[in-house]
Design a protein around this motif. Structure first.
Motif, PDB file in Angstrom:
ATOM      1  N   VAL A  25       0.849  -1.182   0.000  1.00 36.37           N
ATOM      2  CA  VAL A  25       0.000   0.000   0.000  1.00 36.37           C
ATOM      3  C   VAL A  25       0.886   1.234   0.000  1.00 36.37           C
ATOM      4  O   VAL A  25       1.952   1.261   0.619  1.00 36.37           O
ATOM      5  CB  VAL A  25      -0.962   0.003   1.213  1.00 36.37           C
ATOM      6  CG1 VAL A  25      -0.206   0.127   2.531  1.00 36.37           C
ATOM      7  CG2 VAL A  25      -2.004   1.103   1.088  1.00 36.37           C
ATOM      8  N   SER A  26       0.458   2.249  -0.727  1.00 35.44           N
ATOM      9  CA  SER A  26       1.213   3.488  -0.857  1.00 35.44           C
ATOM     10  C   SER A  26       0.542   4.607  -0.075  1.00 35.44           C
ATOM     11  O   SER A  26      -0.692   4.669   0.013  1.00 35.44           O
ATOM     12  CB  SER A  26       1.326   3.901  -2.330  1.00 35.44           C
ATOM     13  OG  SER A  26       1.990   2.919  -3.078  1.00 35.44           O
ATOM     14  N   LEU A  27       1.365   5.486   0.454  1.00 31.60           N
ATOM     15  CA  LEU A  27       0.892   6.656   1.184  1.00 31.60           C
ATOM     16  C   LEU A  27       1.508   7.896   0.557  1.00 31.60           C
ATOM     17  O   LEU A  27       2.730   8.009   0.457  1.00 31.60           O
ATOM     18  CB  LEU A  27       1.292   6.565   2.659  1.00 31.60           C
ATOM     19  CG  LEU A  27       1.057   7.821   3.510  1.00 31.60           C
ATOM     20  CD1 LEU A  27      -0.440   8.123   3.642  1.00 31.60           C
ATOM     21  CD2 LEU A  27       1.687   7.675   4.892  1.00 31.60           C
ATOM     22  N   SER A  28       0.669   8.826   0.143  1.00 36.68           N
ATOM     23  CA  SER A  28       1.120  10.108  -0.389  1.00 36.68           C
ATOM     24  C   SER A  28       0.691  11.193   0.585  1.00 36.68           C
ATOM     25  O   SER A  28      -0.508  11.425   0.779  1.00 36.68           O
ATOM     26  CB  SER A  28       0.512  10.370  -1.775  1.00 36.68           C
ATOM     27  OG  SER A  28       0.890  11.642  -2.254  1.00 36.68           O
ATOM     28  N   VAL A  29       1.669  11.852   1.209  1.00 38.61           N
ATOM     29  CA  VAL A  29       1.397  12.901   2.192  1.00 38.61           C
ATOM     30  C   VAL A  29       1.621  14.248   1.520  1.00 38.61           C
ATOM     31  O   VAL A  29       2.740  14.557   1.086  1.00 38.61           O
ATOM     32  CB  VAL A  29       2.308  12.769   3.422  1.00 38.61           C
ATOM     33  CG1 VAL A  29       1.949  13.830   4.464  1.00 38.61           C
ATOM     34  CG2 VAL A  29       2.212  11.374   4.027  1.00 38.61           C
ATOM     35  N   ALA A  30       0.583  15.054   1.430  1.00 39.81           N
ATOM     36  CA  ALA A  30       0.670  16.347   0.755  1.00 39.81           C
ATOM     37  C   ALA A  30       1.387  17.363   1.641  1.00 39.81           C
ATOM     38  O   ALA A  30       1.015  17.557   2.805  1.00 39.81           O
ATOM     39  CB  ALA A  30      -0.727  16.859   0.414  1.00 39.81           C
ATOM     40  N   LEU A  31       2.402  18.018   1.100  1.00 40.04           N
ATOM     41  CA  LEU A  31       3.116  19.073   1.821  1.00 40.04           C
ATOM     42  C   LEU A  31       2.827  20.453   1.241  1.00 40.04           C
ATOM     43  O   LEU A  31       3.327  21.460   1.746  1.00 40.04           O
ATOM     44  CB  LEU A  31       4.624  18.810   1.810  1.00 40.04           C
ATOM     45  CG  LEU A  31       5.051  17.539   2.547  1.00 40.04           C
ATOM     46  CD1 LEU A  31       6.566  17.400   2.526  1.00 40.04           C
ATOM     47  CD2 LEU A  31       4.548  17.531   3.989  1.00 40.04           C
TER      48      LEU A  31
END
Length: 308
Positions: free
Chosen positions: A172-178
């Protein structure tokens, strides 16, 4: 025309054959998106149900405003560090020479390394995959204003299976918006429900394909007819939201992003968690594995480290 095939037509050794001489094919997924084994965790029943059904879910306000500022400063520091820039783990834009991605960033940056072990994240990854996990891949993605190039439609699992030897869809992938993710600055687009179908792509894998694919992916991408068919069936959604929000998405989701021609940059931290029961084998459609900084070949189990 792609044809949906069932497991009765597949090899016992390679359940998701791809990059063969024949045209593209649609293969039915054999694994769940949410695995049993660890029922306790921060994700709600509704979030897990959405993840199983649609292949993704959004975690609002994962990072506080203060945490976002710290990570933004860390991204700036890394992008300006001449040693990091010269490192083979750093990818720059072909035209502008701006930093595009920094791989293996959880090892380069102590701050990102701690984030990967943060209980808010690690417990959810375990809950989704039903086991202990390790980092298969980590990177920071920069999409500067005016010059940021997008990523064409693809399934990460197709690449990880073909070039890294990942046997099953248990990642599973996690994309954290900065930065703010808007509809107009190249935000990630995703086809909900596409995780249920593996698109076997035509063509082979060039030698050292990763060197060019990290800038622009050509091998292992679905044809326009395949994308059109899946989009017509499921639609297209886009991950938008303020800095600090996060998207969890299945390894086989078909996704992509457009170029950013606005003045508003977009950057994110990208962490891929793989189950310890899904260790890499030999690549299924490449002559040799990619470097470990692109795809970790050792399952170093993550343990929790509180951040704040």
């Amino acid at each position: 025309m792609s044809v949906l095939e069932t497991d009765s037509s597949r090899s016992a050794l390679d359940r998701y054959p791809t990059r063969a001489a024949a045209g593209s094919r649609f293969l039915a997924r054999e694994e769940p998106a949410v695995w049993p084994g660890m029922p306790d965790g921060p994700a709600s029943k509704e979030e897990l149900a959405a993840h199983e059904e649609r292949g993704f879910h959004v975690q609002e306000e994962l990072l506080s405003a203060a945490e976002v500022r710290r990570f933004q400063e860390e991204l700036r520091r890394l992008s300006l560090d001449p040693e990091v820039r010269a490192d083979e783990r750093t990818v720059v834009e072909a035209k502008s020479s701006e930093v595009r991605s920094i791989f293996d960033v959880h090892r380069i940056s102590d701050l990102v390394g701690a984030l990967a072990r943060d209980p808010r994240i690690l417990r959810r990854a375990r809950q989704i995959l039903g086991s202990d996990v390790y980092i298969h891949q980590s990177r920071i993605n920069y999409m500067p204003g005016f010059e940021g190039n997008g990523f064409y439609w693809h399934s990460d699992f197709e690449t990880w299976h073909a070039e890294d030897g990942m046997p099953a869809m248990r990642a599973v992938s996690l994309s954290v918006a900065l930065t703010g993710n808007h509809p107009f600055n190249g935000g990630l687009m995703i086809i909900p429900g596409s995780h249920r179908t593996f698109v076997a792509c035509p063509g082979g894998t060039p030698e050292e394909n990763y060197k060019s694919s990290l800038r622009r992916q050509r091998a292992g991408v679905p044809g326009e007819e395949d994308i059109t068919r899946l989009a017509a069936e499921h639609g297209i959604e886009q991950f938008t939201g303020p800095a600090g929000s996060a998207l969890w998405f299945d390894s086989n989701c078909l996704h992509g992003s457009g170029n950013n021609i606005t003045p508003f940059p977009r950057s994110n931290i990208f962490l891929v968690f793989n189950s310890v029961h899904n260790e890499l084998a030999e690549p299924f459609a490449a002559s040799g594995p990619r470097p470990s900084f692109v795809a970790a070949r050792r399952a170093d189990v993550l343990t929790e480290t509180a951040t704040g």
